[in-house]
Write an enzyme that holds these catalytic residues in place. Structure first.
Site, mmCIF file in Angstrom:
data_model
loop_
_atom_site.group_PDB
_atom_site.id
_atom_site.type_symbol
_atom_site.label_atom_id
_atom_site.label_comp_id
_atom_site.label_asym_id
_atom_site.label_seq_id
_atom_site.Cartn_x
_atom_site.Cartn_y
_atom_site.Cartn_z
ATOM 1 N N SER A 23 0.840 -1.194 0.000
ATOM 2 C CA SER A 23 0.000 0.000 0.000
ATOM 3 C C SER A 23 0.873 1.241 0.000
ATOM 4 O O SER A 23 2.045 1.196 0.370
ATOM 5 C CB SER A 23 -0.936 0.009 1.205
ATOM 6 O OG SER A 23 -0.199 0.105 2.391
ATOM 7 N N VAL A 29 -2.279 -2.421 -3.181
ATOM 8 C CA VAL A 29 -1.940 -3.483 -4.123
ATOM 9 C C VAL A 29 -2.419 -4.808 -3.546
ATOM 10 O O VAL A 29 -2.136 -5.131 -2.391
ATOM 11 C CB VAL A 29 -0.421 -3.530 -4.401
ATOM 12 C CG1 VAL A 29 -0.093 -4.619 -5.416
ATOM 13 C CG2 VAL A 29 0.086 -2.177 -4.869
ATOM 14 N N ASP A 142 11.949 8.614 -8.181
ATOM 15 C CA ASP A 142 11.624 8.127 -6.839
ATOM 16 C C ASP A 142 12.367 6.815 -6.586
ATOM 17 O O ASP A 142 11.841 5.904 -5.964
ATOM 18 C CB ASP A 142 10.109 7.929 -6.693
ATOM 19 C CG ASP A 142 9.675 7.747 -5.237
ATOM 20 O OD1 ASP A 142 10.423 8.179 -4.326
ATOM 21 O OD2 ASP A 142 8.601 7.174 -5.010
#
Length: 181
Positions: A23, A29, A142
């Site tokens: 998550s 997910v 990221d």
């Protein structure tokens, strides 16, 4: 979402949905199984922002950008692959390759030490994935150990994940953006 093909069939008609496996701030997910093939996948449920001024959910443009990035990255051995996209009104559901080995960060943390050979193998794969992304004009933005997953517990094969902050960039363009938490 303009320019993106997504299935209009109800997701649950085509997939059985099981436990949560991850998550984030705007996504959950879950493991799922495609009923027609019995193949396992990861279903990333991304909450859509209903009102522009709301802080709940992601704007459609941000979701569409992540989908376009995944579509452009094709099927590279070190990048999570996109299987299908659904829109159920409340969420956009990305059906992704299921990766079972956990985060590289956890793998490294659990070990007393990592051999130079293992570290070199992980770094080589990360750089291969990034090289592929850059060849397509995409920056991850990221990249961190939590966004690098092991394909399985007993293999050193990794996959880069989470392209929510990724951007398509050109050589002539300078990108300045605040990223991360």
């Amino acid at each position: 979402m303009e320019g993106i093909e997504y299935s209009t069939q109800p997701f649950e008609e085509l997939y059985e949905v099981f436990e949560e496996i991850g998550s984030g701030q705007f996504a959950v997910v879950r493991r799922c199984v495609e009923k027609a093939t019995c193949n396992e996948y990861a279903a990333k449920y991304i909450r859509k922002r209903r009102v522009a001024s709301s802080r709940r959910g992601l704007p459609l443009e941000a979701i569409a950008r992540e989908v376009r990035v995944l579509q452009r990255l094709d099927k590279h051995q070190n990048i999570i692959s996109l299987h299908q996209v659904f829109d159920n009104g409340q969420h956009v559901i990305l059906v992704l390759e299921l990766v079972r080995g956990g985060e590289l960060f956890e793998h490294i943390s659990e070990r007393e030490r990592l051999s130079e050979e293992e570290a070199s193998a992980f770094l080589h794969q990360i750089l291969q994935g990034l090289s592929h992304m850059h060849s397509k004009g995409i920056a991850h933005l990221d990249l961190k150990p939590e966004n690098v997953l092991l394909l399985s517990k007993n293999r050193q094969h990794i996959k880069l994940i989470d392209f929510g902050l990724s951007r398509e960039i050109t050589k002539a363009e300078e990108v300045r953006d605040l990223m991360g938490k």
